[in-house]
Design an enzyme around this catalytic site. Structure first.
Site, PDB file in Angstrom:
ATOM      1  CG  ASP A 111      -1.960  -0.882   1.320  1.00 22.95           C
ATOM      2  OD1 ASP A 111      -2.337  -1.322   0.240  1.00 22.95           O
ATOM      3  OD2 ASP A 111      -2.476  -1.146   2.411  1.00 22.95           O
ATOM      4  CB  THR A 146      30.050 -34.839  19.213  1.00 17.08           C
ATOM      5  OG1 THR A 146      29.482 -35.943  18.542  1.00 17.08           O
ATOM      6  CG2 THR A 146      30.641 -35.268  20.522  1.00 17.08           C
TER       7      THR A 146
HETATM    8  P1  ATP Z   1      -3.278   3.171  -0.063  1.00 21.97           P
HETATM    9  O1  ATP Z   1      -3.908   2.000  -0.755  1.00 21.97           O
HETATM   10  O2  ATP Z   1      -2.146   3.750  -0.738  1.00 21.97           O
HETATM   11  O3  ATP Z   1      -3.029   2.944   1.385  1.00 21.97           O
HETATM   12  P2  ATP Z   1      -5.563   4.226   0.690  1.00 21.97           P
HETATM   13  O4  ATP Z   1      -5.759   2.879   1.264  1.00 21.97           O
HETATM   14  O5  ATP Z   1      -5.449   5.351   1.642  1.00 21.97           O
HETATM   15  O6  ATP Z   1      -4.361   4.251  -0.199  1.00 21.97           O
HETATM   16  P3  ATP Z   1      -8.169   4.544   0.280  1.00 21.97           P
HETATM   17  O7  ATP Z   1      -8.174   4.800   1.733  1.00 21.97           O
HETATM   18  O8  ATP Z   1      -8.904   3.394  -0.264  1.00 21.97           O
HETATM   19  O9  ATP Z   1      -6.725   4.452  -0.255  1.00 21.97           O
HETATM   20  O10 ATP Z   1      -8.611   5.856  -0.399  1.00 21.97           O
HETATM   21  C1  ATP Z   1      -8.873   5.891  -1.752  1.00 21.97           C
HETATM   22  C2  ATP Z   1      -9.382   7.247  -2.105  1.00 21.97           C
HETATM   23  O11 ATP Z   1     -10.565   7.510  -1.366  1.00 21.97           O
HETATM   24  C3  ATP Z   1      -8.429   8.375  -1.742  1.00 21.97           C
HETATM   25  O12 ATP Z   1      -7.556   8.646  -2.784  1.00 21.97           O
HETATM   26  C4  ATP Z   1      -9.362   9.517  -1.511  1.00 21.97           C
HETATM   27  O13 ATP Z   1      -9.677  10.138  -2.725  1.00 21.97           O
HETATM   28  C5  ATP Z   1     -10.601   8.857  -0.974  1.00 21.97           C
HETATM   29  N1  ATP Z   1     -10.623   8.908   0.481  1.00 21.97           N
HETATM   30  C6  ATP Z   1      -9.710   8.445   1.327  1.00 21.97           C
HETATM   31  N2  ATP Z   1     -10.069   8.653   2.594  1.00 21.97           N
HETATM   32  C7  ATP Z   1     -11.261   9.255   2.551  1.00 21.97           C
HETATM   33  C8  ATP Z   1     -12.173   9.717   3.536  1.00 21.97           C
HETATM   34  N3  ATP Z   1     -11.920   9.579   4.821  1.00 21.97           N
HETATM   35  N4  ATP Z   1     -13.300  10.310   3.123  1.00 21.97           N
HETATM   36  C9  ATP Z   1     -13.573  10.432   1.824  1.00 21.97           C
HETATM   37  N5  ATP Z   1     -12.766  10.011   0.853  1.00 21.97           N
HETATM   38  C10 ATP Z   1     -11.617   9.437   1.202  1.00 21.97           C
END
Ligand code: ATP
Length: 952
Positions: free
Chosen positions: A353, A780
């Site tokens: 990730d 041994t």
């Molecule tokens: P990686 O796989 O590199 O760890 P990630 O797991 O953080 O990335 P996700 O968390 O799935 O990826 O996020 C994907 C997308 O969703 C982000 O690029 C962002 O645009 C959106 N996103 C992430 N967090 C939030 C949130 N808390 N609320 C709304 N949208 C979000």
């Protein structure tokens, strides 16, 4: 009601109203318990822990140890040997002072000791793994003294109020107080794989079965989606899971592939030795033309059977694997399944990730784009103090209402909590959301205040599949409230008068934008033009190519609260607010780790939910990809067939905008290409990919309980560097295991051939008794083998390609080494044996003519000392190595040689082991012959060096 009169086990929490339940447990849904309450209840109910059982009783584990074919053969040898001794005793053939049944007792002692050792190791290994698992035991968000805090699950007591969200494993039984879109997988309890929707506001009949108690949640089950506030009703063994003790998760103790191969090896050795015994017995009978020497042949057979069994090997392997897991945990890699230690050495591809593993997961907003303006934001970390700059000039936020509207949305559509801890600003929750609360604070918009002005009444939680989330807030009261929304944004305020609810949405800019039909400009909103959309997407790309994570925000007034799960139809016709770009800097140490893994023939791959340009910028910065490399997006992947994907997996190093289901396809694609894949994951939906990967890696800090449960290894620091360090440890462990297997089995082959040769060459008597052989195999050989298990890594351990995970342990010359060295070993011993036999026949006053046997015994033992020293490196000559870099080998060689000499020169030991006193010249001859073994191995290394063949 006081805590002392709490209901001990009220089985019908599901038929109570929430308030009644809260009263019964003397607690409050908004403030939780007080510290005193908690102390009292901890005393009364004890820790919230399950007593684990592993299904097998101690006796069964002990008995299982004796089901090993090699131990069974030893038991047979002990019995036959006992019978022979009995006959000799009856016939009065025992020599004066000779202890009868010595061999039988010694062999049985070894068998029992082996069994007990195996038992102790197995239970210890289980306990150690269980303890390691506990290190990642879940934290729980609990409300106490009106404050939200995180505590270890075992500190929960009945009456606590906890918060649940997707990915959590539920730590106690409880009654729902409120919930949003809560889906729980209860397979641990009911066996039902489908997630169940839970509802707080139900009151169910008393007789409702466990699976239908939709207003309760149970310990050990998993939140698949949504969130909830829960009143803890039962903890520890009082929970439903606690009550069915047999269903408790046991610690799996699967034999590792190596241990399985060792069992197979045992079978091969036993069969091989039986064949050899047959040859010797038949050959001996033919030679003697009758059964005259049958007893001697029987004794030879017994010795050969004992010689062939590597009694010390299982213990050394287990110790090595255990030491490996300990070293790994020191590097922050926590092994949950023992086979992972070996597999790590074969990893060819690490799929990682981005967020948190390659980067620091400390998000700081850098730019805000609204109403065609791009504002730069200053300030550090989560401190909500900083300036907004437009064209390098600091601006007053109040002059730009579009910023306030955007930041209000980002503070309200948010679950993170910003708080001061020990004088430092810190966040509780997702760093992405923390950055948004912080930037809102910089504009004077405080999340807490707005949460009470715009109370959240519904939501569509974030999910990495949808890549967005929405909250629905009630706004009626605010219109007349003291701090009118008008002060923040007149446009939003104008809706308040006409529509009672507002929905705020945030998520990936492309997907959010696609759901917008209007754009919020200054104090107004207008239908979108294509040009405006193109401008926003261009700005999104610009920010992303700087490596920023960009979120898009939007809102929409609503007349009604949307139904649960109706996001597809509700999140439409939104009004676009703007973009927010945040920086998550790469971890500084990762660049070197990426290079190290490349040198080691391991390909790092980035798999991220983020935008392709963000991903590319960071991947290039870290050396994972180069300018111009292809980035495959989730959307493209979706359209590819498996065959097309297989064509690409070896070429692509960045996957962007992927969903968890794509991760599974990527692992499968790589595996079809024969790769050994380590894959990281943190979310609930990552579990299938983690299970499919050869090494599933969960995040210790940010990972959900579900992902940890599915993993083979947990990164305690969430850091990519730790994966590389663990693969290095895996290689070291595997190399050391191969090393001592060579060492031990080479010696076994040599012993067997030497013993077999004695009757075939017509020498009277067996050169080695079973007792002496056991001594050799356990002491041994055993001590130096243990020392070889901790041999430090060779300098090139991360400069060579990984070994194939499918190769046999005997691959790459190990099998031929064992045979070759065994034969050399035997040739040296047989030459010495022939010489000694003839030499000792010449009578000398005070010396026993049988002492040739002690000479053979001594030179076999001492030759192994030279072998231990020489085998430390496959390629380097001993004089090229630092003799003190593994003091254990040096120590083991010295101690073992002294012990061997004691067997010859200390009277009681000599009598017990049946050895003979040797004059110094004969001892020197033994040492001389033994040294040939060392010389031979060193010459082999030189030979391989000149012929350019590399042995590993
Ligand atoms: P990686 O796989 O590199 O760890 P990630 O797991 O953080 O990335 P996700 O968390 O799935 O990826 O996020 C994907 C997308 O969703 C982000 O690029 C962002 O645009 C959106 N996103 C992430 N967090 C939030 C949130 N808390 N609320 C709304 N949208 C979000």
């Amino acid at each position: 009601m006081s805590a002392n009169s709490l209901p001990e086990d009220t089985a019908s929490w599901h038929s109570l109203e929430v308030n009644k339940a809260l009263n019964l447990l003397d607690t409050n849904a908004d403030s939780g318990l007080t510290t005193e309450n908690v102390q009292e209840r901890l005393q009364k109910y004890g820790d919230n822990e399950l007593k684990e059982s592993n299904g097998r009783s101690s006796w069964e584990i002990l008995l299982d140890q004796f089901k090993n074919i090699m131990l069974l053969m030893l038991i047979a040898v002990a019995l036959i040997s006992g019978f022979l001794d009995f006959m000799a005793w009856q016939a009065g053939e025992l020599k004066p002072g000779e202890v009868p049944f010595k061999d039988t007792i010694a062999i049985m002692a070894i068998v029992i000791l082996n069994g007990i050792l195996g038992y102790v190791q197995e239970t210890r290994a289980e306990q150690a793994l269980a303890a390691l698992k506990k290190m990642t035991s879940p934290l729980v968000r609990v409300l106490r003294n009106s404050k939200l805090m995180e505590i270890a699950a075992k500190e929960l007591v009945p009456g606590d109020v906890i918060l649940l969200e997707a990915g959590m494993q539920i730590a106690a039984d409880g009654r729902l107080i409120e919930q949003s879109n809560l889906q729980v997988r209860e397979s641990a309890l009911t066996g039902e794989a489908e997630a169940v929707s839970k509802q707080a506001n139900l009151i169910l009949p008393e007789e409702t079965s466990l699976g239908d108690r939709l207003n309760l949640v149970f310990q050990g089950t998993e939140v698949v989606q949504g969130r909830a506030k829960v009143l803890v009703t039962n903890t520890g063994m009082q929970t439903e899971l606690g009550k069915i003790a047999t269903m408790l998760q046991s610690v799996e103790n699967e034999p590792t592939p190596l241990q399985q191969r060792m069992t197979q090896l045992g079978n091969v050795l036993v069969t091989g030795s039986l064949v050899l015994v047959a040859i010797v017995v038949v050959g001996g009978i033919i030679q003697a033309r009758g059964f005259g020497n049958f007893r001697e042949l029987l004794e030879v057979s017994l010795s050969m059977a004992v010689a062939v069994v590597p009694e010390g090997l299982p213990a050394v392997i287990t110790v090595t694997l255990a030491l490996g897991t300990q070293r790994m945990v020191r590097h922050n890699a926590l092994i949950r399944k023992l086979p992972a230690v070996e597999t790590l050495g074969s990893v060819t591809t690490i799929c990682s990730d981005k967020t948190g593993t390659l980067t620091q997961n400390k998000m700081v907003v850098q730019s805000v784009c609204a109403n065609n303006h791009v504002f730069r934001v200053t300030g550090e970390g989560y401190n909500p103090i900083g300036d907004f700059l437009l064209d390098s000039q600091t601006i007053d936020v109040e002059d730009y209402p579009e910023i306030s509207a955007l930041l209000l949305a980002s503070a309200v559509c948010n679950d993170a909590v910003l708080q001061k801890e020990k004088g430092e600003w810190a966040i509780l929750g997702d760093p992405t959301e923390g950055a948004l609360v912080t930037v809102a604070g910089k504009a004077g918009i405080e999340k807490d205040q707005w949460n009470s002005k715009l109370p959240r009444i519904a939501e569509f939680p974030f999910d990495s599949e949808r890549k967005r989330m929405s909250v629905i807030c009630q706004v009626e009261e605010v219109a007349t409230g003291e701090a009118s929304l008008r002060a923040v944004d007149p446009v939003i305020a104008s809706f308040i008068q006409s529509q009672p609810y507002l929905m705020f949405t945030k998520g990936s800019p492309e997907l959010t934008l696609a759901r917008c039909t209007q754009i919020h400009l200054g104090n107004n909103f207008v239908p979108f033009t294509d040009e405006q959309r193109a401008q926003i997407l261009a700005e999104n790309d610009r920010m992303a190519s700087l490596g920023l994570r960009v979120l898009g925000l939007a809102y929409k007034p609503m007349l009604e609260i949307p139904e649960e799960g109706s996001h597809e139809i509700s999140e439409v016709n939104l009004i676009w607010l703007g973009l927010i770009g945040m920086l998550d800097a790469p971890r500084p140490e990762v660049k070197a780790a990426v290079e190290e893994s490349r040198n080691a023939g391991i390909r790092p791959i980035m798999i991220t939910g983020d935008h392709q340009l963000t991903a590319r910028a960071i991947a290039i910065d870290l050396g994972i990809a180069q300018e111009g490399d292809r980035v495959l997006t989730g959307q493209e992947l979706q359209q590819m067939s498996d065959q097309d994907l297989d064509q690409q997996v070896d070429l692509v190093s960045i996957y962007a905008r992927v969903s968890p289901e794509h991760k599974l396809r990527i692992v499968q694609g790589l595996q079809r290409r024969g790769r050994c894949v380590a894959m990281t994951g943190d979310g609930v939906n990552d579990a299938p990919a983690l299970k499919q990967a050869d090494i599933g890696i969960a995040m210790g800090i940010t990972g959900t309980d579900v992902s940890k449960e599915a993993s083979d290894m947990v990164l305690l620091d969430d850091n990519f560097t730790t994966i590389v360090a663990a693969t290095k440890e895996g290689r070291v462990v595997y190399t050391n295991i191969r090393r001592f297997i060579k060492y031990i089995l080479g010696s076994n082959v040599g012993e067997v051939l030497t013993i077999a040769a004695a009757p075939l060459l017509g020498l009277g008597g067996v050169p080695l008794t079973p007792l002496q052989i056991l001594w050799m195999n356990l002491v041994t050989d055993g001590l130096p083998a243990l020392a070889l298990a901790v041999e430090p890594p060779e300098a090139d351990v991360m400069k060579r390609p990984p070994f194939s995970p499918h190769e046999s342990i005997f691959a790459r010359g190990l099998g031929s080494y064992i045979i070759r060295i065994g034969i050399i070993f035997a040739i040296i011993s047989i030459i010495l044996m022939l010489w000694a036999y003839n030499h000792c026949k010449i009578p000398v006053e005070g010396l026993d003519p049988e002492r040739w046997k002690t000479m053979v015994f001594t030179s076999l033992c001492v030759a192994q000392m030279g072998h231990a020293i020489a085998i430390r490196s496959n390629n380097k000559l001993t004089i090229e190595m630092n003799p003190f870099s593994n003091m254990f080998v040096l120590g083991a060689v010295v101690v073992t040689t002294i012990l061997q000499l004691m067997l010859i020169y200390v009277e009681p030991l000599r009598a017990f082991f049946g050895t003979h006193w040797l004059p110094p010249t004969e001892l020197a001859i033994c040492f001389g012959f033994s040294a040939l073994m060392f010389v031979w191995i060193e010459l082999e290394k030189l030979f391989f060096r000149f012929t350019g063949r590399r042995t590993v």
